[in-house]
Design an enzyme around this catalytic site. Sequence first.
Site, mmCIF file in Angstrom:
data_model
loop_
_atom_site.group_PDB
_atom_site.id
_atom_site.type_symbol
_atom_site.label_atom_id
_atom_site.label_comp_id
_atom_site.label_asym_id
_atom_site.label_seq_id
_atom_site.Cartn_x
_atom_site.Cartn_y
_atom_site.Cartn_z
ATOM 1 N N LYS A 81 0.839 -1.204 0.000
ATOM 2 C CA LYS A 81 0.000 0.000 0.000
ATOM 3 C C LYS A 81 0.871 1.251 0.000
ATOM 4 C CE LYS A 81 -3.528 2.362 2.808
ATOM 5 N NZ LYS A 81 -4.266 2.350 4.091
ATOM 6 N N SER A 156 -9.049 2.686 3.587
ATOM 7 C CA SER A 156 -8.196 3.275 2.581
ATOM 8 C C SER A 156 -7.265 2.269 1.908
ATOM 9 C CB SER A 156 -7.360 4.394 3.219
ATOM 10 O OG SER A 156 -6.484 3.874 4.212
ATOM 11 N N SER A 180 -9.268 1.063 8.066
ATOM 12 C CA SER A 180 -8.774 1.043 6.693
ATOM 13 C C SER A 180 -8.273 -0.296 6.194
ATOM 14 C CB SER A 180 -7.665 2.088 6.525
ATOM 15 O OG SER A 180 -8.200 3.386 6.582
#
Length: 473
Positions: A81, A156, A180
Site C-alpha cells: 500500500k 483506505s 482502513s
Amino acid sequence: MSDELNWLSAREMARRFAKGELSPIDVLEATLAHLHTVNPALNAICLLDEAQGRRLAAESAERWHSGAPLGPLDGVPVAIKDTAHVAGWPTRIGSHATPAVPSTEDTPGVARLREAGAVFFCKTSTPEFGWKGITHGPLTGITRNPWDVSRTPGGSSGGSAALVAAGVVPLATGGDGGGSIRIPAAFSGVFGLKPSYGVVPNFPGPMGTLAVYGGLSRDVADSALMLNVLTRPDVRDSFAIPYRGIDYLDGLDDGVAGMRIAWSPDLGFPVADSAVVAGMQPAIDALVKAGADVQRVALDLSGAQHTLEVIWGASHAALVRDFDGAQLVALDPGLLRLVISAQNISAIQLQAAYAEMRVLSQKMQLFHGDYDLLLTPTIPITAFAAGVDTPDATRFPQWFDWTPLTWPFNLTRQPAASVPCGFVEGLPIGLQIVGPMFSEQNILRASRCVEQACATGARPSLAAGGLPRKDKQ
C-alpha cells in the site's frame, strides 16, 4: 496453469517452492499477466516495477534452489500500500502534494517483508493521506471492487484489497487508522486484521495510537503467517511492545470451545442494514456449534463519535499544516473541508478528546473481563457506488457515519479482524471479531472457525456492473 498459480495461498507457494515443483519466477510472471488483465478495470495500483519484481523473484528462486530460503514468504509476491516507504520507490500517499522522489528506507513492516524474501513489484492505490474509508482521489482516480466494478472496494487499503480479492496476490499490506484494513476486507470479501497498537513496529505519525500496520489475505492462515513476519522488532519504533516471538499459526485450528463471546449488531449506532445483520447469523451459529458461548449484548459506543471526529480532524490538519495555497487547493475536496473545519480545534479540545479515548479504552477493558471476544458486522451496509464518499449524504454525512463499527477499536487500540461470512445480493459482507489488547491468537482462531464454516470458494467476476467510461475524477 497460470490461473491456478494466481489463486494459490502464500503457504502453498512456499510448499511447492521447497519441493521444487514451482519457481518464484513462474509465480511472478503469472502475477504480472493477471495484473495486466484485471487492473484496467480495477485501477488498483499506482506504481508498477516489473524489473524489480523479476530481479527479486530470480534471487528467491536461486535461494530455494540452493536450499537456503529466507523464510516461508521467500518468493511470495506481496503488494505494498502506498502509505508505506519502499526504498527506491516514491511514496505519494495518493497526493499531488507529495514529491515523486524515491524513498531512502523501508517502513518497518516493509523491511521485515524484504528480509523474509517477499517479492515487491507494485504499490497499491489509496485515498489522499488515507483520510477516508474508500479509495479514490485526485492523484490516482477511482479504484473499483472486483465483485462489481461499479462499486467501491472500500478503503483506505482499497487497492490492496482489490488485488487480493481478484487473485493477483495472496498478500498485500495495509494500514488501519479508522478501519482502513477491515472496511475493504469486508467490502471485497477478503480477510484483514488490525493488530493491537504496538504489536507491529511502525513509524510513529500524526495519528498517534490510532494507526497500525497490517495486511490482507484470502485466508486466515496466510494473515497469521504474515503477522509472524511483521511483528519482528525494529529499533526505529520506540512505542512498539517488546518482541514476544509468537508463532500466530500455532493453535490456529484449536477452535473456540469454552470462549465467552459477545454479539452486538450495532454498538448503539442505529445504522445497520437488516440484511447485513441477518447475514452474520451463519457465522454466529458456527461459533456456537464449535462450543463458544455467544450472547447478544447491549453495548453502546455511540458517544465516542465526537472523540473520533476531533482526533481525526486534528491529525489530518497536522499533516498539511505546512502546505502552501496551491497544495491545499489540489487536495481532495473532502479532505480540504476536513482540515479547514479542524483549524479551530483548540489544545484543550484535543486533550479532552484524548481523555475520552482513554475512558473508552478502560470501558472496553472492563467489558472484556466478561467476554473473550466481541462480534459485530464489520460494516453495516454493503459496498456502494465507486467514486463517492458516502452512499447517502443525508443518512451518512461523513465516511465515519457509515463505518461506526470499526473506528471505535482504533480509539481503544484493540485488535480486530474482518472475516468474510457471506453475501448480500451478490456483494461480500464481513464479520468483525474484536478482542482485548494482545489477543490476536484468539481472534485468529475464531476467524478460522468462521472461515471453515462460511467459505464458499466463490471468485469475483470483474464484468459485474460494467465499467464506466471515465475512470478519473
